[in-house]
Design an enzyme around this catalytic site. Sequence first.
Site, PDB file in Angstrom:
ATOM      1  N   GLU A 146      88.521  55.478  16.826  1.00  0.00           N
ATOM      2  CA  GLU A 146      89.785  55.167  16.158  1.00  0.00           C
ATOM      3  C   GLU A 146      89.475  54.387  14.880  1.00  0.00           C
ATOM      4  O   GLU A 146      88.755  53.387  14.913  1.00  0.00           O
ATOM      5  CB  GLU A 146      90.677  54.345  17.099  1.00  0.00           C
ATOM      6  CG  GLU A 146      92.004  53.987  16.467  1.00  0.00           C
ATOM      7  CD  GLU A 146      93.134  53.876  17.474  1.00  0.00           C
ATOM      8  OE1 GLU A 146      93.007  54.367  18.614  1.00  0.00           O
ATOM      9  OE2 GLU A 146      94.171  53.279  17.106  1.00  0.00           O
ATOM     10  N   ASN A 189      92.803  50.365  22.448  1.00  0.00           N
ATOM     11  CA  ASN A 189      93.721  51.289  23.118  1.00  0.00           C
ATOM     12  C   ASN A 189      92.886  51.933  24.224  1.00  0.00           C
ATOM     13  O   ASN A 189      92.357  53.019  24.082  1.00  0.00           O
ATOM     14  CB  ASN A 189      94.244  52.339  22.143  1.00  0.00           C
ATOM     15  CG  ASN A 189      95.019  51.692  21.012  1.00  0.00           C
ATOM     16  OD1 ASN A 189      95.813  50.778  21.226  1.00  0.00           O
ATOM     17  ND2 ASN A 189      94.764  52.128  19.788  1.00  0.00           N
ATOM     18  N   GLU A 270     102.113  48.227  20.459  1.00  0.00           N
ATOM     19  CA  GLU A 270     102.018  49.636  20.066  1.00  0.00           C
ATOM     20  C   GLU A 270     101.968  50.562  21.279  1.00  0.00           C
ATOM     21  O   GLU A 270     101.153  51.473  21.359  1.00  0.00           O
ATOM     22  CB  GLU A 270     100.780  49.861  19.183  1.00  0.00           C
ATOM     23  CG  GLU A 270     100.849  49.091  17.877  1.00  0.00           C
ATOM     24  CD  GLU A 270      99.716  49.395  16.913  1.00  0.00           C
ATOM     25  OE1 GLU A 270      98.622  49.730  17.372  1.00  0.00           O
ATOM     26  OE2 GLU A 270      99.934  49.287  15.696  1.00  0.00           O
ATOM     27  N   ARG A 303      94.685  39.672  22.782  1.00  0.00           N
ATOM     28  CA  ARG A 303      95.073  39.880  21.376  1.00  0.00           C
ATOM     29  C   ARG A 303      96.518  39.471  21.090  1.00  0.00           C
ATOM     30  O   ARG A 303      97.414  39.689  21.920  1.00  0.00           O
ATOM     31  CB  ARG A 303      94.885  41.343  20.988  1.00  0.00           C
ATOM     32  CG  ARG A 303      93.428  41.752  21.019  1.00  0.00           C
ATOM     33  CD  ARG A 303      93.289  43.206  20.685  1.00  0.00           C
ATOM     34  NE  ARG A 303      93.102  43.463  19.277  1.00  0.00           N
ATOM     35  CZ  ARG A 303      93.727  44.409  18.617  1.00  0.00           C
ATOM     36  NH1 ARG A 303      94.629  45.169  19.201  1.00  0.00           N
ATOM     37  NH2 ARG A 303      93.464  44.613  17.338  1.00  0.00           N
ATOM     38  N   LYS A 338      94.535  38.578  14.435  1.00  0.00           N
ATOM     39  CA  LYS A 338      94.121  39.237  13.188  1.00  0.00           C
ATOM     40  C   LYS A 338      94.246  38.258  12.026  1.00  0.00           C
ATOM     41  O   LYS A 338      95.134  37.408  12.022  1.00  0.00           O
ATOM     42  CB  LYS A 338      94.991  40.466  12.927  1.00  0.00           C
ATOM     43  CG  LYS A 338      94.674  41.622  13.849  1.00  0.00           C
ATOM     44  CD  LYS A 338      95.315  42.924  13.393  1.00  0.00           C
ATOM     45  CE  LYS A 338      95.000  44.022  14.400  1.00  0.00           C
ATOM     46  NZ  LYS A 338      95.536  45.346  14.017  1.00  0.00           N
ATOM     47  N   ASP A 343      98.564  43.482   9.190  1.00  0.00           N
ATOM     48  CA  ASP A 343      97.561  44.377   9.763  1.00  0.00           C
ATOM     49  C   ASP A 343      96.440  44.709   8.786  1.00  0.00           C
ATOM     50  O   ASP A 343      96.440  45.792   8.202  1.00  0.00           O
ATOM     51  CB  ASP A 343      98.254  45.673  10.215  1.00  0.00           C
ATOM     52  CG  ASP A 343      97.373  46.499  11.129  1.00  0.00           C
ATOM     53  OD1 ASP A 343      96.258  46.045  11.438  1.00  0.00           O
ATOM     54  OD2 ASP A 343      97.810  47.598  11.531  1.00  0.00           O
ATOM     55  N   GLU A 365      90.191  37.773  14.253  1.00  0.00           N
ATOM     56  CA  GLU A 365      89.744  39.167  14.311  1.00  0.00           C
ATOM     57  C   GLU A 365      89.826  39.747  12.904  1.00  0.00           C
ATOM     58  O   GLU A 365      90.884  39.773  12.296  1.00  0.00           O
ATOM     59  CB  GLU A 365      90.643  39.974  15.262  1.00  0.00           C
ATOM     60  CG  GLU A 365      90.298  41.455  15.305  1.00  0.00           C
ATOM     61  CD  GLU A 365      91.230  42.267  16.219  1.00  0.00           C
ATOM     62  OE1 GLU A 365      91.475  41.855  17.373  1.00  0.00           O
ATOM     63  OE2 GLU A 365      91.730  43.307  15.753  1.00  0.00           O
ATOM     64  N   GLU A 371      89.932  50.850   7.329  1.00  0.00           N
ATOM     65  CA  GLU A 371      91.152  51.616   7.577  1.00  0.00           C
ATOM     66  C   GLU A 371      92.107  51.546   6.388  1.00  0.00           C
ATOM     67  O   GLU A 371      92.737  52.535   6.035  1.00  0.00           O
ATOM     68  CB  GLU A 371      91.847  51.052   8.832  1.00  0.00           C
ATOM     69  CG  GLU A 371      93.220  51.651   9.066  1.00  0.00           C
ATOM     70  CD  GLU A 371      93.938  51.073  10.283  1.00  0.00           C
ATOM     71  OE1 GLU A 371      93.362  50.221  10.985  1.00  0.00           O
ATOM     72  OE2 GLU A 371      95.089  51.488  10.523  1.00  0.00           O
ATOM     73  N   HIS A 499     101.010  47.362   2.710  1.00  0.00           N
ATOM     74  CA  HIS A 499     101.364  48.479   3.578  1.00  0.00           C
ATOM     75  C   HIS A 499     102.160  49.575   2.898  1.00  0.00           C
ATOM     76  O   HIS A 499     103.149  50.071   3.447  1.00  0.00           O
ATOM     77  CB  HIS A 499     102.107  47.980   4.822  1.00  0.00           C
ATOM     78  CG  HIS A 499     101.633  48.688   6.080  1.00  0.00           C
ATOM     79  ND1 HIS A 499     101.478  50.059   6.130  1.00  0.00           N
ATOM     80  CD2 HIS A 499     101.268  48.225   7.298  1.00  0.00           C
ATOM     81  CE1 HIS A 499     101.048  50.399   7.328  1.00  0.00           C
ATOM     82  NE2 HIS A 499     100.887  49.305   8.063  1.00  0.00           N
ATOM     83  N   TRP A 522     106.683  50.904  10.157  1.00  0.00           N
ATOM     84  CA  TRP A 522     105.456  51.582   9.750  1.00  0.00           C
ATOM     85  C   TRP A 522     105.642  52.212   8.369  1.00  0.00           C
ATOM     86  O   TRP A 522     104.783  52.930   7.887  1.00  0.00           O
ATOM     87  CB  TRP A 522     105.076  52.662  10.778  1.00  0.00           C
ATOM     88  CG  TRP A 522     104.458  52.126  12.042  1.00  0.00           C
ATOM     89  CD1 TRP A 522     104.008  50.848  12.243  1.00  0.00           C
ATOM     90  CD2 TRP A 522     104.226  52.822  13.266  1.00  0.00           C
ATOM     91  NE1 TRP A 522     103.515  50.720  13.519  1.00  0.00           N
ATOM     92  CE2 TRP A 522     103.629  51.908  14.177  1.00  0.00           C
ATOM     93  CE3 TRP A 522     104.455  54.136  13.697  1.00  0.00           C
ATOM     94  CZ2 TRP A 522     103.269  52.263  15.479  1.00  0.00           C
ATOM     95  CZ3 TRP A 522     104.098  54.496  14.993  1.00  0.00           C
ATOM     96  CH2 TRP A 522     103.506  53.557  15.873  1.00  0.00           C
TER      97      TRP A 522
HETATM   98  C1  BDP Z   1      96.064  49.135  13.524  1.00  0.00           C
HETATM   99  C2  BDP Z   1      95.482  50.496  13.672  1.00  0.00           C
HETATM  100  C3  BDP Z   1      95.550  51.022  15.072  1.00  0.00           C
HETATM  101  C4  BDP Z   1      95.024  49.973  16.040  1.00  0.00           C
HETATM  102  C5  BDP Z   1      95.789  48.700  15.862  1.00  0.00           C
HETATM  103  C6  BDP Z   1      95.258  47.548  16.702  1.00  0.00           C
HETATM  104  O1  BDP Z   1      96.170  51.366  12.795  1.00  0.00           O
HETATM  105  O2  BDP Z   1      94.797  52.207  15.116  1.00  0.00           O
HETATM  106  O3  BDP Z   1      95.114  50.419  17.352  1.00  0.00           O
HETATM  107  O4  BDP Z   1      95.690  48.271  14.533  1.00  0.00           O
HETATM  108  O5  BDP Z   1      94.616  46.683  16.125  1.00  0.00           O
HETATM  109  O6  BDP Z   1      95.539  48.616  12.344  1.00  0.00           O
HETATM  110  O7  BDP Z   1      95.511  47.474  17.894  1.00  0.00           O
END
Ligand code: BDP
Length: 679
Positions: A146, A189, A270, A303, A338, A343, A365, A371, A499, A522
Site C-alpha cells: 500500500e 490495514n 477508514e 494509532r 502522524k 495526512d 509517525e 504517497e 490535499h 477526501w
Molecule cells: C493514508 C493512506 C492510506 C493509509 C492511511 C493510514 O492513503 O493508504 O491506509 O493513510 O495511515 O495516508 O492508515
Amino acid sequence: MMKISCFLLLFIFPFSCIQAEDGSKLWLRYVPVSKEIAQSRSITVAAENPIAVRAQQELITFWRGQSIDLKLDKKLPYLKDGFKITGHSERIKVVANEPVGLLYAAYHLLKLQETDQQVSSLKVEEIPSFDIRMLNHWDNLDRTVERGYAGYSLWKWDELPGVISPRYEEYARANASIGINATVINNVNASPQILNTAYLAKLQGLATVFRRYGIKIYLSVNFSSPKILGGTSDSDPLNPEVILWWKNKVKEIYQVIPDFGGFLVKANSEGQPGPQDYGRTHAEGANMLAAILKPYQGFVMWRAFVYNPTTEDRAKQAYQEFVPLDGAFSDNVIIQIKNGPIDFQPREPFNPLFGALRKSNEMVEFQITQEYLGFSNHLVYLAPLFKETLASDTYADGAGSTVARLTDGTLRPARKTAIAAVANIGDNINWTGHHFAQANWYAYGRLAWNHQLSSEQIAEEWIAMTFSKDKSIIDAVKEIMMTSREAAVNYMMPLGLHHIFAFDHHYGPEPWGDQKGGRPDWMPLYYHQADTIGVGFDRTASGSNAISQYSPEVANIYGDIKLCHDQFLLWFHHVPWTYTMKSGRSLWDELCYKYDHGVMQVRDMQKTWDRLEGQVDQQRFVEVQSKLKIQAKDAVWWKDACLLYFQTFSRRPIPYDIERPVHELEDLKRIKLDMKHHN
Ligand code: BDP
C-alpha cells in the site's frame, strides 16, 4: 595498466570510467580490505554474543585502520543501546552496554572511514534519542505494498520459511547501520491472516535473520482477528472469550519469536474494525492487548489516525477522540501520531495531539514513502520535513516543548520512547524506486538515532557514502537535496494549501476534484475552499476553531492572519485574493510566484545534476536524470492545473513576468491516471 586503459577509454566513452552501479548496495559500499591490512592489525571482541561477533566481522572485513577492541560492559546502562569509542593511532576501544551497541559502533567507525573523517584520536559517546526506532511496512500478504512505489514487498511469503532470501539480511544490515531496531512487517490495514499459525512460522524465519542485527519484529493486527480467525462470537475487547483468544495467540507468537516486539493497531479508522464497534473506547481496546503483552515486555502502538466524514474539520478529530482518554492508557501503550493533523501532506503544522496528551505515551509517525510527494518519481529529500515537525514548539510544558523533546523522554519520562515511519522499501533492485529516496530511509534512521543532527549533515554523510567523497560533488548534490522539499511544496501546495491531490492514488493535481460518491473529506474542495472572495480553510474561531487545540502561544500566532507564517496561511485562514502578503504582493500574485518558483527550483535541480555527468557513475546518473525530467514536467503540470483552476475564482491575470501556462485547464481535468498497477 588500469590507469592507461581508463585513460584510453576516456576518449572513446568520456563517461565510462566510473563503474556502473545499480544502487543495490545502498550507502553500504564498503570495499573489503586486503589480506596485508587484515593481518597487520587485530580486531578483538570481549563478548560471547552473535551480534557482537557480527560487529567484529564487519570491522575485520572492511576496516582499513588500526586495531580495535570491542567490549561489552553491563555497568553502563546510561548508554542504552549506544556506545563509546575512544582511541589513538594505535588502538581504538569500543564499549557498549548492549551487544547491538557494538554493532552500531562498528557502523559508526565505518561511516567515519567512508566519509574520510579523522579516526586517529577518537572520543565519541552516542546515546540514541529514542528507544524504539521503527519502520512500518504497509506490505500486504499478496506482496503488493500500500502506497509503495518500489516494486513488490520484500517478504516472499510463498517461499518462507523454507527459503530465506539474501535480501532479508541485506535489509537488516542496512537498518542496523543507521540504528533502526524495530520493524512492523505488515500493512496497518491488516489482514487477520498474518496471525495464522502458518504465517507465524514464516515470521519466525524473518525474525531469525533480523535478530542477528538487533531488530525486533512487530505486527499490525486486525482488531476483528478473534472473530475472523478464531470464530469467537464477536471481537469485543471486554468479552472473556475474545481476551482468551488473544492470550493464546500472543503466547503462540512468543513461543516462535521470543523477542517479539508487540502490536501496531489501526482501529476504527477508514473502515477498519475497532473497540468502538462494541461501544468500547480506544483505551479499552488498547489496554486489553497491552495487558496480554505486558508479561512478555511487549508494546502496543495504538494509532491516533482517526476521522469520520461527518464532522466539520478532519484536522480536529484525532484530538477530539484521544484527549478525553488521556490518562486511561496502560504504560505499555504508545499513541502513534502522524506528524500533522491531516495526512502526510507536503507541509503540515504539527499535530495538536503532541503535548495535549499529558498522561499518555506518545510517538511520531512519519511517512518515508512518498504517497503525497510524487511517488518514486520526484526527488524530495525529507530530512527537512522530519526536522520541521520534531523542532516544532508545542509550548505544552512551556517554551521549548518541542515535539522531539515531548516524545524522546526529556520532558516526560516514559517506559520506552519510540518513533516510527512508513517505509519506502520494495523489491526493486535499488530498494526505493528512486536512488535519492534511499536518502529518506537513511535520514529517518539517523534522526531516530539523533534528532539533533542537521539535514545538511545527514545529506553530506549519505552522499559521501552513496555517490562520492569529492567535496564539489557533495556540495552540488547537497544543494539539490536541500532545495528539493521546499521546491515540492512550492509546485504542489504552497502557502498552506493541502490535499488537493488527484483522487485515491494521490499522484498529480486535482484541485477541482469532486469524485462522485467519494467522501467529502477526501475531496480537494473540502480543503482549499476556494471561492470568488479567496482561498483557504478558516480554522480560526470564526471557522472550525481547530487553532483552539493548540497552546495559546501557538494559537495566537497561527490564529492571527497578520502573525501566521506564510507557509501555514491557507491552512488556518480563508484569505481574500486581494490580501496584501508580507512580501507586499496580493495573495493571488504570491501564489502564482510560489508555483512558478517551484518549477524553477526543479529546473535548477536538473541543471546541477546534469553538470555531474561523468562524476558519478553513468547508470545512476542517467536514471536520476530521467526521473528529474518527469519531476520537471510534473511541476509544470501542478503549476498550470492549480493556477488555471484557482484563476477561475480569482479572475486575475497571472503576473506577466512568469512563464505562461502551457496546458488547457479542460485538458488537465480530463487526465485520469490508472494507478492500479503502480505499486
Ligand atoms: C493514508 C493512506 C492510506 C493509509 C492511511 C493510514 O492513503 O493508504 O491506509 O493513510 O495511515 O495516508 O492508515
